[in-house]
Design an enzyme around this catalytic site. Structure first.
Site, PDB file in Angstrom:
ATOM      1  N   SER A 138      91.304 -62.667 -38.363  1.00 20.59           N
ATOM      2  CA  SER A 138      90.852 -63.394 -37.176  1.00 20.59           C
ATOM      3  C   SER A 138      90.759 -64.881 -37.493  1.00 20.59           C
ATOM      4  O   SER A 138      89.965 -65.306 -38.337  1.00 20.59           O
ATOM      5  CB  SER A 138      89.484 -62.879 -36.727  1.00 20.59           C
ATOM      6  OG  SER A 138      89.000 -63.742 -35.720  1.00 20.59           O
ATOM      7  N   HIS A 166      94.922 -62.466 -35.285  1.00 18.15           N
ATOM      8  CA  HIS A 166      93.981 -62.127 -34.215  1.00 18.15           C
ATOM      9  C   HIS A 166      93.341 -63.414 -33.692  1.00 18.15           C
ATOM     10  O   HIS A 166      92.790 -64.206 -34.456  1.00 18.15           O
ATOM     11  CB  HIS A 166      92.920 -61.181 -34.786  1.00 18.15           C
ATOM     12  CG  HIS A 166      91.962 -60.628 -33.792  1.00 18.15           C
ATOM     13  ND1 HIS A 166      92.220 -59.511 -33.022  1.00 18.15           N
ATOM     14  CD2 HIS A 166      90.716 -61.031 -33.435  1.00 18.15           C
ATOM     15  CE1 HIS A 166      91.186 -59.253 -32.255  1.00 18.15           C
ATOM     16  NE2 HIS A 166      90.252 -60.175 -32.468  1.00 18.15           N
ATOM     17  N   ASP A 185      90.640 -64.979 -31.005  1.00 14.97           N
ATOM     18  CA  ASP A 185      89.481 -64.651 -30.172  1.00 14.97           C
ATOM     19  C   ASP A 185      89.237 -65.730 -29.127  1.00 14.97           C
ATOM     20  O   ASP A 185      88.883 -66.858 -29.470  1.00 14.97           O
ATOM     21  CB  ASP A 185      88.238 -64.526 -31.058  1.00 14.97           C
ATOM     22  CG  ASP A 185      88.259 -63.270 -31.908  1.00 14.97           C
ATOM     23  OD1 ASP A 185      88.460 -62.176 -31.340  1.00 14.97           O
ATOM     24  OD2 ASP A 185      88.078 -63.381 -33.129  1.00 14.97           O
ATOM     25  N   MET A 188      86.873 -66.900 -26.134  1.00 16.69           N
ATOM     26  CA  MET A 188      85.523 -66.663 -25.581  1.00 16.69           C
ATOM     27  C   MET A 188      85.198 -67.700 -24.517  1.00 16.69           C
ATOM     28  O   MET A 188      85.505 -68.881 -24.708  1.00 16.69           O
ATOM     29  CB  MET A 188      84.485 -66.774 -26.698  1.00 16.69           C
ATOM     30  CG  MET A 188      84.746 -65.849 -27.863  1.00 16.69           C
ATOM     31  SD  MET A 188      83.516 -66.111 -29.144  1.00 16.69           S
ATOM     32  CE  MET A 188      84.124 -64.999 -30.412  1.00 16.69           C
ATOM     33  N   HIS A 223      92.626 -61.550 -28.160  1.00 18.45           N
ATOM     34  CA  HIS A 223      91.457 -60.770 -27.721  1.00 18.45           C
ATOM     35  C   HIS A 223      90.687 -61.623 -26.719  1.00 18.45           C
ATOM     36  O   HIS A 223      90.026 -62.594 -27.099  1.00 18.45           O
ATOM     37  CB  HIS A 223      90.621 -60.445 -28.971  1.00 18.45           C
ATOM     38  CG  HIS A 223      89.343 -59.722 -28.707  1.00 18.45           C
ATOM     39  ND1 HIS A 223      88.362 -59.563 -29.665  1.00 18.45           N
ATOM     40  CD2 HIS A 223      88.866 -59.085 -27.596  1.00 18.45           C
ATOM     41  CE1 HIS A 223      87.346 -58.888 -29.161  1.00 18.45           C
ATOM     42  NE2 HIS A 223      87.617 -58.593 -27.902  1.00 18.45           N
ATOM     43  N   MET A 236      85.025 -52.365 -30.733  1.00 19.66           N
ATOM     44  CA  MET A 236      84.175 -53.439 -31.270  1.00 19.66           C
ATOM     45  C   MET A 236      83.116 -52.831 -32.192  1.00 19.66           C
ATOM     46  O   MET A 236      82.338 -51.966 -31.771  1.00 19.66           O
ATOM     47  CB  MET A 236      83.488 -54.207 -30.138  1.00 19.66           C
ATOM     48  CG  MET A 236      84.418 -55.057 -29.276  1.00 19.66           C
ATOM     49  SD  MET A 236      85.498 -56.183 -30.184  1.00 19.66           S
ATOM     50  CE  MET A 236      84.313 -57.177 -31.080  1.00 19.66           C
ATOM     51  N   PHE A 288      80.660 -63.581 -31.904  1.00 23.34           N
ATOM     52  CA  PHE A 288      80.514 -64.356 -33.141  1.00 23.34           C
ATOM     53  C   PHE A 288      81.206 -63.654 -34.308  1.00 23.34           C
ATOM     54  O   PHE A 288      81.216 -62.422 -34.363  1.00 23.34           O
ATOM     55  CB  PHE A 288      79.029 -64.521 -33.501  1.00 23.34           C
ATOM     56  CG  PHE A 288      78.233 -65.176 -32.403  1.00 23.34           C
ATOM     57  CD1 PHE A 288      78.126 -66.561 -32.334  1.00 23.34           C
ATOM     58  CD2 PHE A 288      77.630 -64.400 -31.415  1.00 23.34           C
ATOM     59  CE1 PHE A 288      77.413 -67.155 -31.299  1.00 23.34           C
ATOM     60  CE2 PHE A 288      76.917 -64.989 -30.383  1.00 23.34           C
ATOM     61  CZ  PHE A 288      76.804 -66.376 -30.324  1.00 23.34           C
ATOM     62  N   GLY A 331      81.287 -63.019 -38.501  1.00 21.77           N
ATOM     63  CA  GLY A 331      80.294 -62.930 -39.564  1.00 21.77           C
ATOM     64  C   GLY A 331      79.096 -62.042 -39.274  1.00 21.77           C
ATOM     65  O   GLY A 331      78.067 -62.182 -39.940  1.00 21.77           O
ATOM     66  N   SER A 381      85.585 -63.365 -41.250  1.00 20.31           N
ATOM     67  CA  SER A 381      84.847 -64.020 -42.331  1.00 20.31           C
ATOM     68  C   SER A 381      85.183 -63.417 -43.692  1.00 20.31           C
ATOM     69  O   SER A 381      85.251 -64.138 -44.691  1.00 20.31           O
ATOM     70  CB  SER A 381      83.346 -63.953 -42.059  1.00 20.31           C
ATOM     71  OG  SER A 381      82.961 -62.650 -41.743  1.00 20.31           O
TER      72      SER A 381
HETATM   73  C1  DX5 Z   1      83.897 -61.098 -32.503  1.00 22.98           C
HETATM   74  C2  DX5 Z   1      85.385 -61.289 -32.597  1.00 22.98           C
HETATM   75  C3  DX5 Z   1      85.944 -60.879 -33.908  1.00 22.98           C
HETATM   76  C4  DX5 Z   1      85.495 -61.751 -35.055  1.00 22.98           C
HETATM   77  C5  DX5 Z   1      85.601 -60.980 -36.325  1.00 22.98           C
HETATM   78  O1  DX5 Z   1      83.488 -61.419 -31.242  1.00 22.98           O
HETATM   79  O2  DX5 Z   1      86.029 -60.522 -31.605  1.00 22.98           O
HETATM   80  O3  DX5 Z   1      87.350 -60.824 -33.863  1.00 22.98           O
HETATM   81  O4  DX5 Z   1      86.266 -62.921 -35.166  1.00 22.98           O
HETATM   82  O5  DX5 Z   1      84.984 -61.692 -37.336  1.00 22.98           O
HETATM   83  P1  DX5 Z   1      84.279 -60.981 -38.562  1.00 22.98           P
HETATM   84  O6  DX5 Z   1      85.362 -60.211 -39.272  1.00 22.98           O
HETATM   85  O7  DX5 Z   1      83.749 -62.117 -39.350  1.00 22.98           O
HETATM   86  O8  DX5 Z   1      83.218 -60.083 -38.021  1.00 22.98           O
HETATM   87 ZN    ZN Z   2      88.228 -60.198 -31.810  1.00 27.50          ZN
END
Ligand code: DX5
Ligand code: ZN
Length: 216
Positions: A6, A31, A33, A35, A64, A135, A141, A143, A196
């Site tokens: 990601s 990936h 993200d 938001m 995503h 999920m 977020f 991490g 992360s």
């Molecule tokens: C969370 C995101 C994930 C995130 C994963 O809302 O959809 O894709 O970036 O990050 P880690 O692997 O750090 O949980």
């Molecule tokens: Zn994601």
């Protein structure tokens, strides 16, 4: 195992270096993200950044969408370079129409389910989905800590897909690391998203290779 780091956890001050690192690695997808600060309590990045990633990337973009009314932006994300476009069931009252639309513009269609959404809630749409993103954290977020109930959901979903002989991929997103990767594979995951864990590791290329080869 398909590995999709990601980019959210990358250093955006040197985005092209980070994308080039992923190009060099054995990862399969990137990936991305998105938001909106409404569907999830955070903002990430939008179309111009996605276009920049696309210009550098040699791997498919797994986009995503954590946004309300994702159906408004399907063509926009296709034009920006998405290859796989995933929407949340919780943000899509007309999911059948939305997934059909994504496929009609020539993209792979994914549906994401939040930790509280049951696998049964997507059974009647599974035949249309190229991917289900389970999920394993509450979205918003990077991490965060992995929710262990995810193992059961992945197993149940994978069994349903096999029973129906669908080609739907099971993706797990959130908190993926060395402690859960092997167990997720065992439970039936086809795609691991890791943010992360990859980008904070001393050697991201090696970490991606280890995830790919199931060395954890
Ligand atoms: C969370 C995101 C994930 C995130 C994963 O809302 O959809 O894709 O970036 O990050 P880690 O692997 O750090 O949980
Ligand atoms: Zn994601």
């Amino acid at each position: 195992m398909i590995i999709a780091p990601s980019i959210l956890s990358a250093d955006f001050g040197k985005l092209s270096d980070e994308v080039n690192m992923l190009n060099t690695s054995v990862c399969d997808w990137i990936h991305c993200d998105i938001m909106d600060g409404v569907f999830v309590p955070n903002l990430s990045f939008g179309i111009p950044v996605l276009q920049s990633i696309k210009r550098c990337a040699t791997k498919p973009l797994d986009v995503h969408l954590m946004i309300v009314q994702p159906e408004r932006y399907i063509q926009t994300f296709k034009d920006a370079g998405a290859d796989i476009l995933t929407v949340h069931i919780e943000a899509s009252p007309h999911l059948h129409r939305t997934l059909s639309h994504i496929k009609n513009v020539g993209l792979k269609a994914g549906v994401a389910i939040n930790p509280h959404t049951t696998t049964e809630q997507i059974y009647d749409i599974l035949y249309l989905a190229d991917l289900v993103c389970v999920m394993s954290v509450n979205p918003g977020f990077g991490g965060q800590e992995f929710i262990t109930h995810t193992f059961k959901k992945v197993e149940k979903l994978k069994n349903k897909i096999l029973q129906e002989s669908f080609n739907t991929l099971v993706e797990v997103d959130g908190g993926v690391n060395q402690d859960n990767a092997a167990l997720l594979k065992k439970a039936g995951a086809d795609v691991l998203v890791a943010g992360s864990f990859v980008f904070t590791s001393p050697n991201p290329i090696q970490t991606i290779a280890s995830l790919k080869q199931n060395l954890y």
